[in-house]
Write an enzyme that holds these catalytic residues in place. Structure first.
Site, PDB file in Angstrom:
ATOM      1  CB  SER A 123      -0.976   0.065   1.260  1.00 30.01           C
ATOM      2  OG  SER A 123      -0.011   0.217   2.343  1.00 30.01           O
ATOM      3  CE  LYS A 124      -1.538   6.561  -2.943  1.00 33.66           C
ATOM      4  NZ  LYS A 124      -3.133   6.337  -2.851  1.00 33.66           N
TER       5      LYS A 124
END
Ligand code: GLU
Length: 482
Positions: free
Chosen positions: A252-253
């Site tokens: 994820s980010k």
């Protein structure tokens, strides 16, 4: 039958590295088997789809060198390959499924469904749709629908039943139909769901292998059920392992950049990205991590993809990028670095400037892992008024021995005969002996004076590239500033 594979990105965001990996594996499989690689755009979600994102998908594929044989932009026998142009076809199939009794209208309102879901949960029953409208008399249903009552179309999932398929990567997968709701095919506004549109396209486009992320595993029995209800041929499925970050959590980010665009613009070479992404779930050979496109094509097989989660490790990717950068032909290196230098300068380079960079290229090529590091390492040769890195200046130039070192360097370099790295080195080392300075005391001031910073390519070679006049000018103006 010849292999036909596809990727079907939704243009609702920048191309994610996970989708780029799916594209790569599909492409490799098509190229390995001599099959067809298709690009379809899943843009039925009009509100969230944006042409900017579609452009980004295409640009990302082109950058990675993943050419497609049919699809958006290149055409083929199936129209535009854009779902928004096929709404009539989805409506047609929906009508056929309804007429055949495989699908039915459901008039339950969202509020009613919500209430029943909560009730079921409170009583510990499965929260899915309870099938209430499935038993409505079809003629009665048709009448209510005809009168304009809002309805969705649901697939009547055969019950009892089980869907079993042989996944290329995960072997046998089974889903008991007890766990599959009568899911929606057409929303009350008439728009098709992902399940319907995607399946109709896969059938119509005669897709033989659907290789996509494991996050879609639970959609697959639904797609198989629709395919069978349509009388279509069920493709072979391969669910690619999910990508995790180095900490073992879903990518994820939090782990850094997850869009391919960030890497495109971040100084990565497409061939390094290609090579690294091949390793996300597949391996060429236990000991070999660096290989060519041709080698990957020759060996790739979906059946050899691992079912274990793949770790996307930005550090390893950066390391590999360095390997590929060092491996470039020096002229190629400069050609690829120039856009980053121009971007940093905010202008185009002249021919003479390009030549200067070319001379410095081999010194820098050995020392960077990303093309974005190049401007800092090279821009000093281009400017007529050098600016100094503040920290470097304070640390090096405000030292007691610096004025004497610069004076001696100026004297010696003014009178040297030949201007080559070897001669410059001999002179400057003699200067160190004469003044009894170590390299840090004597050479760092020369470096900061001529390049503006303590971090630069090797000093003597750099001075050779700068030339005698510019070197002496810079030494003198730095000395004057002390
Ligand atoms: N549009 C879907 C997505 O982007 C496609 C998934 C599929 O390959 O079926 O997730």
């Amino acid at each position: 039958m010849s292999v036909r594979v596809r990727i079907a990105p939704s243009p609702t965001g920048f191309l994610h590295v996970g989708n780029a990996r799916a594209a790569l594996f599909n492409w490799l499989y098509a190229r390995h088997t001599g099959g067809t690689f298709i690009l379809r755009i899943d843009d039925t979600d009009v509100a969230r789809s944006d042409p900017e994102y579609e452009d980004d998908v295409l640009a990302g594929l082109v950058w990675m060198g993943l050419d497609w044989d049919e699809g958006v932009g290149v055409g083929g026998p199936h129209g535009t390959y854009r779902q928004s142009d096929r709404l009539d076809r989805y409506a047609e199939v929906a009508g056929q499924l309804l007429a055949a009794g495989s699908a039915y209208h459901c008039f339950c309102t969202p509020a009613e469904l919500d209430e029943r879901r909560k009730e079921a949960q409170a009583q510990g029953r499965p929260p899915g749709y309870d099938g209430r409208c499935r038993i409505l008399d079809p003629a009665e249903s048709a009448r209510r629908k005809g009168q304009g009552e809002a309805a969705v179309l649901r697939l009547g999932v055969p019950r009892p039943g089980v869907t079993i398929f042989e996944d290329v990567i995960r072997d046998e997968v089974r889903f008991d139909h007890q766990a599959i709701d009568d899911f929606v095919l057409v929303r009350s506004d008439g728009s098709p769901t992902y399940h319907l549109a995607s399946t109709v396209d896969d059938v119509d486009y005669e897709i033989t292998h659907v290789a996509r992320g494991e996050d879609l595993l639970s959609s697959t029995p639904k797609h198989i059920l629709i395919t069978l209800a349509m009388g279509g041929t069920v493709p072979t499925y391969a669910h690619l392992p999910l990508l995790f970050g180095p900490d073992g959590k879903k990518l994820s980010k939090r782990h850094g950049d997850v869009s391919l665009k960030a890497y495109r613009e971040g100084g990565y070479l497409p061939e390094a990205m290609f090579n690294y992404m091949c390793l996300l779930g597949w391996s060429y050979e236990a000991e070999t991590t660096v290989f060519t496109r041709a080698e990957a094509i020759e060996r790739f097989d979906l059946a050899a993809v691992s079912k274990n989660a793949a770790v996307f490790d930005p550090e390893k990717l950066e390391w590999m990028n360095g390997v590929y950068i060092r491996d470039l032909d020096p002229v190629d290196f400069i050609d690829r670095a120039i856009p980053f230098v121009e971007e940093d300068l905010g202008r185009e380079l002249s021919g003479a400037e390009r030549e200067q960079l070319g001379a410095l290229g081999p010194l820098v090529q050995e020392r960077v892992k990303l093309l974005t590091e190049v401007p800092d390492m090279m821009s000093f040769v281009l400017t007529t008024s050098l600016s100094y890195d503040e920290k470097s200046w304070r640390k090096v130039m405000e030292t007691e021995t610096t004025p004497a070192a610069l004076d001696a360097a100026i004297d010696r370099l003014t009178v040297v005969g030949e201007w080559t790295a070897v001669v410059i080195e001999t002179e400057l080392r003699a200067m160190l002996d004469e003044l009894e300075l170590n390299a840090r005391q004597g050479l760092q001031p020369v470096r900061v004076a001529t390049t503006g910073s303590t971090v630069s390519p090797p000093l003597f070679e750099t001075l050779e590239v700068l030339g005698r006049d510019m070197t002496l000018d810079r030494l003198r103006s730095a000395r004057a500033k002390l």
